[in-house]
Design a protein around this motif. Structure first.
Motif, PDB file in Angstrom:
ATOM      1  N   MET A 246       0.855  -1.192   0.000  1.00  6.89           N
ATOM      2  CA  MET A 246       0.000   0.000   0.000  1.00  6.89           C
ATOM      3  C   MET A 246       0.892   1.244   0.000  1.00  6.89           C
ATOM      4  SD  MET A 246      -2.176  -1.722   3.078  1.00  6.89           S
ATOM      5  CE  MET A 246      -2.735  -0.166   3.753  1.00  6.89           C
ATOM      6  N   PRO A 247       1.675   1.464  -1.038  1.00  7.24           N
ATOM      7  CA  PRO A 247       2.706   2.515  -0.992  1.00  7.24           C
ATOM      8  C   PRO A 247       2.160   3.915  -0.789  1.00  7.24           C
ATOM      9  CG  PRO A 247       2.427   1.665  -3.225  1.00  7.24           C
ATOM     10  CD  PRO A 247       1.675   0.736  -2.328  1.00  7.24           C
ATOM     11  N   ASP A 248       0.928   4.179  -1.227  1.00 10.29           N
ATOM     12  CA  ASP A 248       0.376   5.525  -1.114  1.00 10.29           C
ATOM     13  C   ASP A 248      -0.538   5.696   0.099  1.00 10.29           C
ATOM     14  OD1 ASP A 248       1.636   6.243  -3.519  1.00 10.29           O
ATOM     15  OD2 ASP A 248      -0.028   5.421  -4.688  1.00 10.29           O
ATOM     16  N   ALA A 249      -0.711   4.654   0.891  1.00 10.61           N
ATOM     17  CA  ALA A 249      -1.651   4.708   2.007  1.00 10.61           C
ATOM     18  C   ALA A 249      -1.107   5.543   3.153  1.00 10.61           C
ATOM     19  CB  ALA A 249      -1.966   3.300   2.497  1.00 10.61           C
ATOM     20  N   ILE A 250      -2.013   6.246   3.842  1.00 10.98           N
ATOM     21  CA  ILE A 250      -1.698   6.878   5.120  1.00 10.98           C
ATOM     22  C   ILE A 250      -1.825   5.791   6.185  1.00 10.98           C
ATOM     23  CG2 ILE A 250      -2.404   8.599   6.813  1.00 10.98           C
ATOM     24  CD1 ILE A 250      -3.672  10.157   4.458  1.00 10.98           C
ATOM     25  N   ILE A 251      -0.771   5.539   6.928  1.00 13.26           N
ATOM     26  CA  ILE A 251      -0.791   4.510   7.976  1.00 13.26           C
ATOM     27  C   ILE A 251      -0.488   5.185   9.312  1.00 13.26           C
ATOM     28  CG2 ILE A 251       0.123   2.304   8.763  1.00 13.26           C
ATOM     29  CD1 ILE A 251       1.013   1.723   5.926  1.00 13.26           C
ATOM     30  N   VAL A 252      -1.478   5.169  10.201  1.00 15.94           N
ATOM     31  CA  VAL A 252      -1.375   5.853  11.491  1.00 15.94           C
ATOM     32  C   VAL A 252      -1.544   4.820  12.601  1.00 15.94           C
ATOM     33  CG1 VAL A 252      -2.420   7.582  13.015  1.00 15.94           C
ATOM     34  CG2 VAL A 252      -2.245   8.017  10.551  1.00 15.94           C
ATOM     35  N   ALA A 253      -0.709   4.898  13.627  1.00 12.56           N
ATOM     36  CA  ALA A 253      -0.793   4.005  14.777  1.00 12.56           C
ATOM     37  C   ALA A 253      -1.463   4.718  15.934  1.00 12.56           C
ATOM     38  CB  ALA A 253       0.600   3.538  15.194  1.00 12.56           C
ATOM     39  N   ASN A 254      -2.438   4.058  16.550  1.00 12.91           N
ATOM     40  CA  ASN A 254      -3.076   4.598  17.747  1.00 12.91           C
ATOM     41  C   ASN A 254      -2.498   3.875  18.952  1.00 12.91           C
ATOM     42  OD1 ASN A 254      -4.682   5.882  19.568  1.00 12.91           O
ATOM     43  ND2 ASN A 254      -6.533   4.740  19.090  1.00 12.91           N
ATOM     44  N   GLY A 255      -1.401   4.358  19.425  1.00 10.95           N
ATOM     45  CA  GLY A 255      -0.719   3.736  20.537  1.00 10.95           C
ATOM     46  C   GLY A 255       0.675   4.300  20.669  1.00 10.95           C
ATOM     47  N   ASP A 256       1.400   3.802  21.661  1.00 11.01           N
ATOM     48  CA  ASP A 256       2.740   4.306  21.949  1.00 11.01           C
ATOM     49  C   ASP A 256       3.748   3.613  21.042  1.00 11.01           C
ATOM     50  OD1 ASP A 256       4.793   5.654  23.104  1.00 11.01           O
ATOM     51  OD2 ASP A 256       4.849   4.451  24.927  1.00 11.01           O
ATOM     52  N   ARG A 257       3.658   3.910  19.753  1.00 10.73           N
ATOM     53  CA  ARG A 257       4.478   3.238  18.753  1.00 10.73           C
ATOM     54  C   ARG A 257       5.578   4.155  18.252  1.00 10.73           C
ATOM     55  NH1 ARG A 257       7.466  -0.481  16.736  1.00 10.73           N
ATOM     56  NH2 ARG A 257       7.264  -0.976  14.522  1.00 10.73           N
ATOM     57  N   SER A 258       6.802   3.633  18.191  1.00  7.69           N
ATOM     58  CA  SER A 258       7.927   4.395  17.665  1.00  7.69           C
ATOM     59  C   SER A 258       7.978   4.244  16.148  1.00  7.69           C
ATOM     60  CB  SER A 258       9.240   3.890  18.266  1.00  7.69           C
ATOM     61  OG  SER A 258       9.227   3.976  19.674  1.00  7.69           O
ATOM     62  N   PRO A 259       7.957   5.347  15.393  1.00 12.75           N
ATOM     63  CA  PRO A 259       8.062   5.241  13.926  1.00 12.75           C
ATOM     64  C   PRO A 259       9.402   4.653  13.508  1.00 12.75           C
ATOM     65  CG  PRO A 259       7.306   7.433  14.615  1.00 12.75           C
ATOM     66  CD  PRO A 259       7.788   6.739  15.838  1.00 12.75           C
ATOM     67  N   VAL A 260       9.373   3.776  12.503  1.00 14.91           N
ATOM     68  CA  VAL A 260      10.575   3.081  12.049  1.00 14.91           C
ATOM     69  C   VAL A 260      10.668   3.171  10.531  1.00 14.91           C
ATOM     70  CG1 VAL A 260      11.789   0.870  11.944  1.00 14.91           C
ATOM     71  CG2 VAL A 260      10.472   1.467  13.989  1.00 14.91           C
ATOM     72  N   ASP A 261      11.788   3.663  10.032  1.00 11.64           N
ATOM     73  CA  ASP A 261      12.139   3.594   8.605  1.00 11.64           C
ATOM     74  C   ASP A 261      11.071   4.187   7.682  1.00 11.64           C
ATOM     75  OD1 ASP A 261      14.473   2.313   9.359  1.00 11.64           O
ATOM     76  OD2 ASP A 261      13.674   0.293   9.003  1.00 11.64           O
ATOM     77  N   GLY A 262      10.331   5.175   8.132  1.00  9.80           N
ATOM     78  CA  GLY A 262       9.342   5.816   7.285  1.00  9.80           C
ATOM     79  C   GLY A 262       8.151   4.937   6.946  1.00  9.80           C
ATOM     80  N   LEU A 263       7.898   3.897   7.726  1.00  9.42           N
ATOM     81  CA  LEU A 263       6.796   2.985   7.426  1.00  9.42           C
ATOM     82  C   LEU A 263       5.458   3.557   7.850  1.00  9.42           C
ATOM     83  CD1 LEU A 263       8.534  -0.350   8.524  1.00  9.42           C
ATOM     84  CD2 LEU A 263       8.310   0.584   6.208  1.00  9.42           C
ATOM     85  N   LEU A 264       5.418   4.227   8.989  1.00 12.22           N
ATOM     86  CA  LEU A 264       4.207   4.885   9.470  1.00 12.22           C
ATOM     87  C   LEU A 264       4.204   6.347   9.056  1.00 12.22           C
ATOM     88  CD1 LEU A 264       3.939   3.592  13.156  1.00 12.22           C
ATOM     89  CD2 LEU A 264       2.566   2.840  11.202  1.00 12.22           C
TER      90      LEU A 264
END
Length: 440
Positions: A246-264
C-alpha cells in the motif's frame, strides 16, 4: 507596563452538564474580510486541521456532518455496509477530506454477528459462524500453561511478535498485514488505515509473562516489549508489508508506537492533554511535539489528537477545554478530533472553522513554536498566515502583551471570548488557548 515579545525555539517542539451541540456554520459569521486558503499548491491542508474519530457500528451521520472534517476515521466494515456513493459524497462536499479505516489487529473477539455485517472481521479472524472461529491457536497469545492473554474484556490477544509460531509458513504479523492490503485497502475507498492497539508495549495486557514462541516457557514483559523487543519487531514486519503493498496509504498508529524507517505516517493520541482523565497536559504536549517533529515517520506526517468533551464543570469550562485542546494541537501539525461523550457522537466548535470563515482559515504556519511574553512564562505561540495561536499550559493565568493589534473570532458559542473585538493584550486562563486573526 513595558511590552516584551520574546520568541525562542521550543525543541520539544465531575460535574455533569449539558454538552454544547454541533454548530451549523452561517454566512453571517464570515464577516471579517480575509482571503482564506483552503488547500495550497503543496496539497497539504491548511490550519486548523480537523478530524473525527467516529466508531459507532450501527449508524453513520449524514454526509454533511462528516464532511465538515478534514480527517475522518470510520470502522473498516462500513465499506461493505453503505454504498460507495456515500464516500464519494463526502469527497465531493469536502475536497480536503481524508478517510482512514479503523482496525484492530490485536483483539480476537469471542463472538461476532452476521457474516454480512462483519465481512472483514469474519475474514481476519476466520469465523465460520457467529460463535465459531477457525483462527489458529498457535497465533494467539497464551501462557505456557495454555491460559489466554487479554488486553480488552471478552477478547484474546493475537501474538504479533516476530518469533510467533508459523502457520502455513507465516507468522501472524505477516498474515494480518496481507489481510489489510487484500481485504480493506483493496476496496479503493480509503486513503489509509488507523491501527488501534499498535504500540511498542501493550500496557493493558492481563499477563506480565507469556509464551511468545511456543517453546513452553513464559517470557516476561521485559523480554517481549520495548522498541527493540520481539513485539515491536513484529509490528515492523507488518508495517513493512503494508507499506510495500500500500505505498500511497496513510498509515497511522493509535498507541505508543515508535516510527521506524518511514513505514508509518504518524500517530494518534487519545484523551490528549486532558487532566480530567488523569493525563498530564504538559507531558502530553511535549511528547506530541517531540514525536511529530522527530524522525522515523514518512514525510510530511499525519498526526491526530482525540478528546471527549461531553462533560465538564460548566458549559463555559467545556468551551475552554475545547480551545485548549485545539490550540495545543495547532502548536504541531496535527488534526484535532473532538468527540462528545463517546466515539459515536461528533462535536464541532467555533475555532475549528473560525465561526464560519471556512476550513483552514488560518492558512499555513509562518514561524516556529516559541514562548510568548516574559522569560519563564508558560504561554506558547505559533504564527500562521492569517493569525496567531496562543496556549497557556501552566497553572496560573497569564497577561499577554502582543506586538500589534489582533482580532478575536466573531463566535456564537462563547461570545464572552470570541467577541470579534480588536486587541493588543489578552489574559489567558490556565489550560486555555486562543486564536487571534490578523487585522491587515
Amino acid at each position: 507596563m513595558s511590552r516584551i515579545l520574546l520568541v525562542v525555539l521550543v525543541t520539544t517542539s465531575s460535574l455533569s452538564c449539558a454538552a454544547p451541540t454541533a454548530r451549523e456554520t452561517t454566512a453571517d459569521a464570515a464577516s471579517t474580510a480575509m482571503s482564506l486558503p483552503g488547500m495550497p499548491a503543496t496539497g497539504e491542508p491548511t490550519f486548523p486541521r480537523t478530524a473525527t474519530y467516529y466508531l459507532d457500528q450501527d449508524r453513520l451521520p449524514p454526509m454533511d456532518e462528516l464532511a465538515r472534517y478534514d480527517l475522518v476515521v470510520l470502522d473498516h466494515e462500513w465499506a461493505h455496509r453503505v454504498p460507495e456513493s456515500y464516500f464519494d459524497g463526502l469527497r465531493s462536499r469536502n475536497p480536503r477530506v481524508r478517510l482512514l479505516a479503523y482496525m484492530n489487529l490485536v483483539d480476537l473477539p469471542g463472538a461476532l454477528g452476521s457474516p454480512g455485517y462483519w465481512a472483514d472481521r469474519y475474514a481476519l479472524w476466520q469465523f465460520d459462524d457467529p460463535n465459531s472461529s477457525a483462527f489458529p491457536e498457535e497465533w494467539l497469545a497464551t501462557t505456557a500453561s495454555g491460559e489466554p492473554v487479554s488486553e480488552w474484556p471478552r477478547t484474546t490477544m493475537a501474538n504479533l511478535t516476530d518469533v510467533a509460531p508459523r502457520v502455513d509458513g507465516r507468522i501472524y504479523a505477516e498474515y494480518a498485514a496481507e489481510w489489510v492490503a487484500d481485504q480493506v485497502w483493496s476496496t479503493g475507498i480509503w486513503d489509509g488505515v488507523l491501527l488501534d492497539v499498535w504500540g511498542d508495549r501493550i500496557y493493558s495486557a492481563d499477563a506480565d509473562a507469556w509464551d511468545i514462541d511456543g517453546d513452553g516457557v513464559d517470557e516476561p514483559d521485559s523480554q517481549i516489549y520495548g522498541t527493540d523487543g520481539p513485539w515491536a519487531r513484529g509490528l515492523t514486519v507488518a508495517e513493512r508489508i503494508m507499506r510495500e503493498r500500500m505505498p500511497d496509504a496513510i498509515i497511522v498508529a493509535n498507541g505508543d508506537r515508535s516510527p521506524v524507517d518511514g513505514l508509518l505516517d504518524g500517530r494518534a493520541w487519545e484523551s490528549f492533554a486532558d487532566p480530567m482523565v488523569e493525563r498530564d497536559p504538559g507531558m502530553d504536549l511535549d511528547r506530541y511535539l517531540e514525536t511529530s517533529a522527530g524522525g522515523g515517520h514518512r514525510s510530511p506526517g499525519v498526526w491526530m489528537t482525540i478528546d471527549r468533551l461531553g462533560t465538564g464543570r460548566s458549559v463555559a469550562d467545556t468551551y475552554r477545554r475545547a480551545r485548549f485542546f485545539l490550540t495545543a494541537t495547532l502548536l504541531g501539525d496535527g488534526y484535532w478530533a473532538p468527540m462528545l461523550l463517546h466515539y459515536g457522537s461528533t462535536a464541532y466548535y467555533d475555532e475549528m472553522d473560525g465561526a464560519g470563515l471556512g476550513p483552514g482559515y488560518l492558512g499555513l504556519p509562518v514561524s516556529e513554536v516559541g514562548l510568548q511574553g516574559d522569560a519563564g512564562r508558560t504561554v506558547l505561540r505559533r504564527d500562521f498566515e492569517n493569525g496567531i495561536v496562543l496556549v497557556n499550559s501552566g497553572d496560573n493565568a497569564e497577561h499577554v502583551y502582543l506586538e500589534r493589534p489582533y482580532r478575536h473570532l466573531q463566535g456564537t458559542q462563547d461570545p464572552s471570548v470570541n467577541d470579534g473585538s480588536v486587541t493588543d493584550e489578552v489574559v489567558l486562563e490556565p489550560l486555555d488557548g486562543l486564536i487571534l486573526l490578523r487585522t491587515d
